[in-house]
Design a protein around this motif. Sequence first.
Motif, PDB file in Angstrom:
ATOM      1  N   ARG A  12       0.921  -1.106   0.030  1.00 47.99           N
ATOM      2  CA  ARG A  12       0.000  -0.055   0.036  1.00 47.99           C
ATOM      3  C   ARG A  12       0.869   1.263   0.031  1.00 47.99           C
ATOM      4  N   ILE A  13       0.590   2.153  -0.938  1.00 54.07           N
ATOM      5  CA  ILE A  13       1.370   3.386  -0.937  1.00 54.07           C
ATOM      6  C   ILE A  13       0.566   4.556  -1.011  1.00 54.07           C
ATOM      7  N   ARG A  14       1.418   5.731  -0.309  1.00 51.63           N
ATOM      8  CA  ARG A  14       0.696   7.132  -0.200  1.00 51.63           C
ATOM      9  C   ARG A  14       1.561   8.019  -0.803  1.00 51.63           C
ATOM     10  N   LEU A  15       0.814   8.721  -1.467  1.00 53.75           N
ATOM     11  CA  LEU A  15       1.623   9.919  -1.979  1.00 53.75           C
ATOM     12  C   LEU A  15       2.191  11.029  -1.127  1.00 53.75           C
ATOM     13  N   SER A  16       3.436  11.337  -1.249  1.00 54.32           N
ATOM     14  CA  SER A  16       4.025  12.210  -0.179  1.00 54.32           C
ATOM     15  C   SER A  16       3.853  13.732  -0.772  1.00 54.32           C
ATOM     16  N   SER A  17       3.765  14.596   0.157  1.00 55.21           N
ATOM     17  CA  SER A  17       3.583  15.895  -0.238  1.00 55.21           C
ATOM     18  C   SER A  17       4.868  16.585  -0.424  1.00 55.21           C
ATOM     19  N   LEU A  18       6.112  15.918  -0.102  1.00 57.89           N
ATOM     20  CA  LEU A  18       7.377  16.402  -0.430  1.00 57.89           C
ATOM     21  C   LEU A  18       7.621  16.362  -1.917  1.00 57.89           C
ATOM     22  N   VAL A  19       8.222  17.636  -2.311  1.00 65.13           N
ATOM     23  CA  VAL A  19       8.726  17.568  -3.719  1.00 65.13           C
ATOM     24  C   VAL A  19      10.055  17.504  -3.978  1.00 65.13           C
ATOM     25  N   LYS A  20      10.538  16.602  -4.971  1.00 65.78           N
ATOM     26  CA  LYS A  20      11.715  16.362  -5.231  1.00 65.78           C
ATOM     27  C   LYS A  20      12.130  17.209  -6.512  1.00 65.78           C
ATOM     28  N   GLY A  21      13.511  17.563  -6.161  1.00 69.10           N
ATOM     29  CA  GLY A  21      14.061  18.371  -7.584  1.00 69.10           C
ATOM     30  C   GLY A  21      14.443  17.375  -8.554  1.00 69.10           C
TER      31      GLY A  21
ATOM     32  N   GLU B 122       9.791  10.575   5.060  1.00 67.42           N
ATOM     33  CA  GLU B 122       8.527  10.401   4.281  1.00 67.42           C
ATOM     34  C   GLU B 122       7.913   8.908   4.436  1.00 67.42           C
ATOM     35  N   LEU B 123       8.997   8.155   4.337  1.00 64.40           N
ATOM     36  CA  LEU B 123       8.700   6.664   4.727  1.00 64.40           C
ATOM     37  C   LEU B 123       7.923   6.225   5.800  1.00 64.40           C
ATOM     38  N   SER B 124       8.650   6.883   6.866  1.00 68.01           N
ATOM     39  CA  SER B 124       8.070   6.869   8.105  1.00 68.01           C
ATOM     40  C   SER B 124       6.755   7.412   8.600  1.00 68.01           C
ATOM     41  N   LEU B 125       6.431   8.543   7.876  1.00 68.36           N
ATOM     42  CA  LEU B 125       5.405   9.150   7.819  1.00 68.36           C
ATOM     43  C   LEU B 125       4.161   8.395   7.118  1.00 68.36           C
ATOM     44  N   ALA B 126       4.374   7.746   6.213  1.00 65.38           N
ATOM     45  CA  ALA B 126       3.443   6.613   5.197  1.00 65.38           C
ATOM     46  C   ALA B 126       3.173   5.541   6.481  1.00 65.38           C
ATOM     47  N   GLU B 127       4.125   5.136   6.901  1.00 64.70           N
ATOM     48  CA  GLU B 127       3.904   3.957   7.889  1.00 64.70           C
ATOM     49  C   GLU B 127       2.916   4.213   8.842  1.00 64.70           C
TER      50      GLU B 127
ATOM     51  N   GLU C 190       4.690   2.285   1.761  1.00 67.99           N
ATOM     52  CA  GLU C 190       5.723   3.045   1.152  1.00 67.99           C
ATOM     53  C   GLU C 190       5.126   4.522   0.785  1.00 67.99           C
ATOM     54  N   CYS C 191       6.019   5.410   0.258  1.00 67.01           N
ATOM     55  CA  CYS C 191       5.449   6.461  -0.255  1.00 67.01           C
ATOM     56  C   CYS C 191       5.900   6.867  -1.553  1.00 67.01           C
ATOM     57  N   LEU C 192       5.464   7.895  -2.151  1.00 62.62           N
ATOM     58  CA  LEU C 192       5.717   7.963  -3.439  1.00 62.62           C
ATOM     59  C   LEU C 192       5.827   9.509  -3.854  1.00 62.62           C
ATOM     60  N   PHE C 193       6.975   9.822  -4.560  1.00 64.17           N
ATOM     61  CA  PHE C 193       7.154  11.171  -4.636  1.00 64.17           C
ATOM     62  C   PHE C 193       6.728  11.766  -5.896  1.00 64.17           C
ATOM     63  N   THR C 194       6.732  13.044  -6.061  1.00 65.56           N
ATOM     64  CA  THR C 194       6.522  13.810  -7.312  1.00 65.56           C
ATOM     65  C   THR C 194       7.654  14.822  -7.410  1.00 65.56           C
ATOM     66  N   ASN C 195       7.997  15.425  -8.723  1.00 69.38           N
ATOM     67  CA  ASN C 195       8.994  16.658  -8.655  1.00 69.38           C
ATOM     68  C   ASN C 195       8.567  17.892  -8.875  1.00 69.38           C
ATOM     69  N   GLU C 196       9.132  18.853  -9.143  1.00 70.51           N
ATOM     70  CA  GLU C 196       8.827  20.346  -9.017  1.00 70.51           C
ATOM     71  C   GLU C 196       7.551  20.457 -10.173  1.00 70.51           C
TER      72      GLU C 196
ATOM     73  N   CYS D 120       9.426   5.990  -5.395  1.00 73.45           N
ATOM     74  CA  CYS D 120       8.785   5.503  -3.949  1.00 73.45           C
ATOM     75  C   CYS D 120      10.232   5.838  -3.090  1.00 73.45           C
ATOM     76  N   SER D 121      10.271   5.816  -1.866  1.00 71.25           N
ATOM     77  CA  SER D 121      11.453   6.085  -1.000  1.00 71.25           C
ATOM     78  C   SER D 121      12.640   5.368  -1.397  1.00 71.25           C
ATOM     79  N   MET D 122      12.191   3.885  -1.159  1.00 74.41           N
ATOM     80  CA  MET D 122      13.131   2.898  -1.419  1.00 74.41           C
ATOM     81  C   MET D 122      12.961   1.874  -2.768  1.00 74.41           C
ATOM     82  N   ALA D 123      12.155   2.329  -3.718  1.00 76.03           N
ATOM     83  CA  ALA D 123      11.787   1.534  -4.863  1.00 76.03           C
ATOM     84  C   ALA D 123      11.456   2.319  -6.143  1.00 76.03           C
ATOM     85  N   ASN D 124      11.578   1.794  -7.297  1.00 73.46           N
ATOM     86  CA  ASN D 124      10.979   2.386  -8.435  1.00 73.46           C
ATOM     87  C   ASN D 124       9.457   1.884  -8.576  1.00 73.46           C
ATOM     88  N   ILE D 125       8.897   2.520  -9.515  1.00 70.19           N
ATOM     89  CA  ILE D 125       7.185   2.307  -9.585  1.00 70.19           C
ATOM     90  C   ILE D 125       7.167   1.941 -11.114  1.00 70.19           C
TER      91      ILE D 125
END
Length: 280
Positions: A119-128, A147-152, A158-164, A171-176
């Motif tokens: 189960r994955i949660r979208l993170s609000s943190l934006v990656k450059g 961000e992984l800890s917050l998802a847990e 897991e969490c899923l990131f977006t860019n700018e 994800c924090s530890m994986a590709n999707i």
Amino acid sequence: MADRIVLNGELVEQGEISLPVNSEGLSYGYGLFETIKIRDGRLCFFNEHCERHKASVFAAGMSLGFSNKDLFWQARSLIEASSVVDGALKIVTAKSGSKNLTYLHFKRTSKIDNQRPTRIRLSSLVKGSSAFTVKHKTLNYMDNISELSLAEEHGFDECLFTNERGELTECSMANIFFERSGAIQTPSLDCGLLDGIVRAKVIKIAKESGLSVLESKFYPEDLEDSERVFITSSGKGIAPVEEVDFGRILRFDDEVSGVVKVLSSRFDELERESLGQYAE
């Protein structure tokens, strides 16, 4: 298992070493690492991990000082001395003044249970997308870990990131990956993500199996009409995703069947074959 490490080529007791607290590696996260799966007491895709580590160390303006063969035998000695059968090994190279420290140690295994869907949660943190830290496995991993800890904490794996630009990255530890419109789709590297070892293997397997593969720019909304979603990493291999939460819940076919089954079966074969690798 955690009592011994290899430090600059020497097998030592962990309690007998000290690292300078004012080193760039410890103070600023100035260093690189690789995490290598141990299966049946042997190393998976060892050469691929070493080549990526060497390239990242060089890109960071450091030198490794050890060949693949050197690192291979260091890792083997640590595994045998510690009687490790299954787990994960980390190779770390960190800056310490005018010198670099390279050490090998064991890593705790992932909390994700591969016997159940993820189960994955979208993170609000934006990656450059152009940041060095998103393209290399640096010791500055605070964003990923927090961000992984917050998802847990919210009940996800897991969490899923977006860019700018709002594009999906990783994800924090994986590709999707996701299966959509008759193709296996995954964010392209220029979105700002790690060129994962397993990611590359899955893309190669899919193409060799006659499947259409699309690496491009995608957005969270693109997951809405996907049939399946799965993540890949050295520790988890190919793990199906049951649910993605990005403000609303999306649920997917979480069975290891169809395309995922084909990819998983061939990947397992490649992983087994890699156990016989000998660093040239």
